[in-house]
Every structure is written in structure tokens, then in C-alpha cells.
Design a protein around this motif. Structure first.
Motif, mmCIF file in Angstrom:
data_model
loop_
_atom_site.group_PDB
_atom_site.id
_atom_site.type_symbol
_atom_site.label_atom_id
_atom_site.label_comp_id
_atom_site.label_asym_id
_atom_site.label_seq_id
_atom_site.Cartn_x
_atom_site.Cartn_y
_atom_site.Cartn_z
ATOM 1 N N VAL A 131 0.878 -1.034 0.033
ATOM 2 C CA VAL A 131 -0.093 -0.224 -0.122
ATOM 3 C C VAL A 131 0.744 1.415 -0.102
ATOM 4 O O VAL A 131 0.620 2.272 -0.771
ATOM 5 C CB VAL A 131 -0.775 0.033 1.165
ATOM 6 N N ALA A 132 1.941 1.325 0.815
ATOM 7 C CA ALA A 132 2.800 2.454 0.847
ATOM 8 C C ALA A 132 3.620 2.463 -0.549
ATOM 9 O O ALA A 132 3.688 3.815 -0.804
ATOM 10 C CB ALA A 132 3.499 2.088 1.892
ATOM 11 N N LYS B 64 2.466 1.919 -3.267
ATOM 12 C CA LYS B 64 1.600 2.073 -4.412
ATOM 13 C C LYS B 64 1.268 3.801 -4.322
ATOM 14 O O LYS B 64 1.374 4.497 -5.109
ATOM 15 C CB LYS B 64 0.356 1.205 -4.325
ATOM 16 N N ARG B 65 0.996 4.145 -3.175
ATOM 17 C CA ARG B 65 0.640 5.503 -2.824
ATOM 18 C C ARG B 65 1.885 6.595 -3.152
ATOM 19 O O ARG B 65 1.739 7.527 -3.699
ATOM 20 C CB ARG B 65 0.457 5.581 -1.186
ATOM 21 N N PHE C 99 2.347 6.928 -6.756
ATOM 22 C CA PHE C 99 1.229 7.932 -7.432
ATOM 23 C C PHE C 99 1.604 9.221 -6.998
ATOM 24 O O PHE C 99 1.731 10.304 -7.596
ATOM 25 C CB PHE C 99 0.043 7.701 -6.635
ATOM 26 N N LEU C 100 2.387 9.482 -5.796
ATOM 27 C CA LEU C 100 2.748 10.967 -5.385
ATOM 28 C C LEU C 100 3.825 11.171 -6.055
ATOM 29 O O LEU C 100 3.987 12.539 -6.687
ATOM 30 C CB LEU C 100 3.240 10.833 -3.794
ATOM 31 N N LYS D 295 8.652 11.384 -0.293
ATOM 32 C CA LYS D 295 7.175 10.849 -0.445
ATOM 33 C C LYS D 295 6.837 9.574 -0.030
ATOM 34 O O LYS D 295 5.635 9.175 0.238
ATOM 35 C CB LYS D 295 6.995 10.618 -2.021
ATOM 36 N N ALA E 287 3.596 8.919 2.562
ATOM 37 C CA ALA E 287 2.746 7.713 2.112
ATOM 38 C C ALA E 287 2.520 6.894 3.412
ATOM 39 O O ALA E 287 1.198 6.657 3.765
ATOM 40 C CB ALA E 287 3.082 6.638 1.163
ATOM 41 N N GLU F 17 0.266 9.093 5.597
ATOM 42 C CA GLU F 17 -1.274 9.061 5.315
ATOM 43 C C GLU F 17 -1.778 7.632 5.783
ATOM 44 O O GLU F 17 -2.912 7.596 6.232
ATOM 45 C CB GLU F 17 -1.190 9.106 4.119
ATOM 46 N N ILE F 18 -1.249 6.707 5.783
ATOM 47 C CA ILE F 18 -1.659 5.378 6.353
ATOM 48 C C ILE F 18 -1.755 5.469 7.791
ATOM 49 O O ILE F 18 -2.752 4.945 8.342
ATOM 50 C CB ILE F 18 -0.684 4.093 5.974
ATOM 51 N N ILE G 16 -5.393 6.804 4.043
ATOM 52 C CA ILE G 16 -5.244 5.749 3.042
ATOM 53 C C ILE G 16 -5.465 4.344 3.742
ATOM 54 O O ILE G 16 -4.822 4.159 4.720
ATOM 55 C CB ILE G 16 -3.544 5.815 2.413
#
Length: 68
Positions: free
Chosen positions: A23-24, A26-27, A30-31, A50, A54, A57-58, A63
Motif C-alpha cells: 500500500v505504501a 503504491k501511494r 502515485f505521489l 514521498k 505515504a 497518510e496510512i 489511506i
């Protein structure tokens, strides 16, 4: 600049280390696609990489992994 994030808090939100990394990453990708500059700014105005943004945010619950 960059700070360390306690992963235990992040893993609790996601479920396991493998999914947390997935998940981290992937985020963070994206950033980087949105802004290729290495550092980003969080809500408080501090500069972080970044990947750290990420993880933050998790940890904050912004996220979350997609439920299947």
C-alpha cells in the motif's frame, strides 16, 4: 527533514507487513507521478520524502488498503 515512522502503528492499520509495504509503495508511486520532486510537504508544512508521506497518510487513516 525526514523522520522515522514507527511501523507498528502503520501495520496495525493495514494488517500485516507485506500489505503495508504494498500500500505504501503504491501511494508513494502515485505521489511521484504527480510531482517528480523528491521531497513533498505534509499538512504541517514539513518536508518529507514521498515514502514517508505515504506512511504518514496510512498511519493517520487517510489511506487504507482496498478490501477484497
Amino acid at each position: 527533514m525526514s523522520k522515522r515512522i514507527p511501523l507498528e502503528k502503520v501495520v496495525e492499520k493495514v494488517g500485516n507487513y507485506y500489505e503495508t509495504v504494498h500500500v505504501a509503495a503504491k501511494r508513494a508511486r502515485f505521489l511521484y507521478e504527480q510531482d517528480s520532486y523528491t521531497f513533498g510537504v505534509d499538512i504541517k508544512g514539513e518536508k518529507h520524502k514521498k515514502t514517508v508521506i505515504a506512511l504518514l497518510e496510512i498511519a493517520e487513516g487517510k489511506i487504507c488498503p482496498k478490501e477484497e
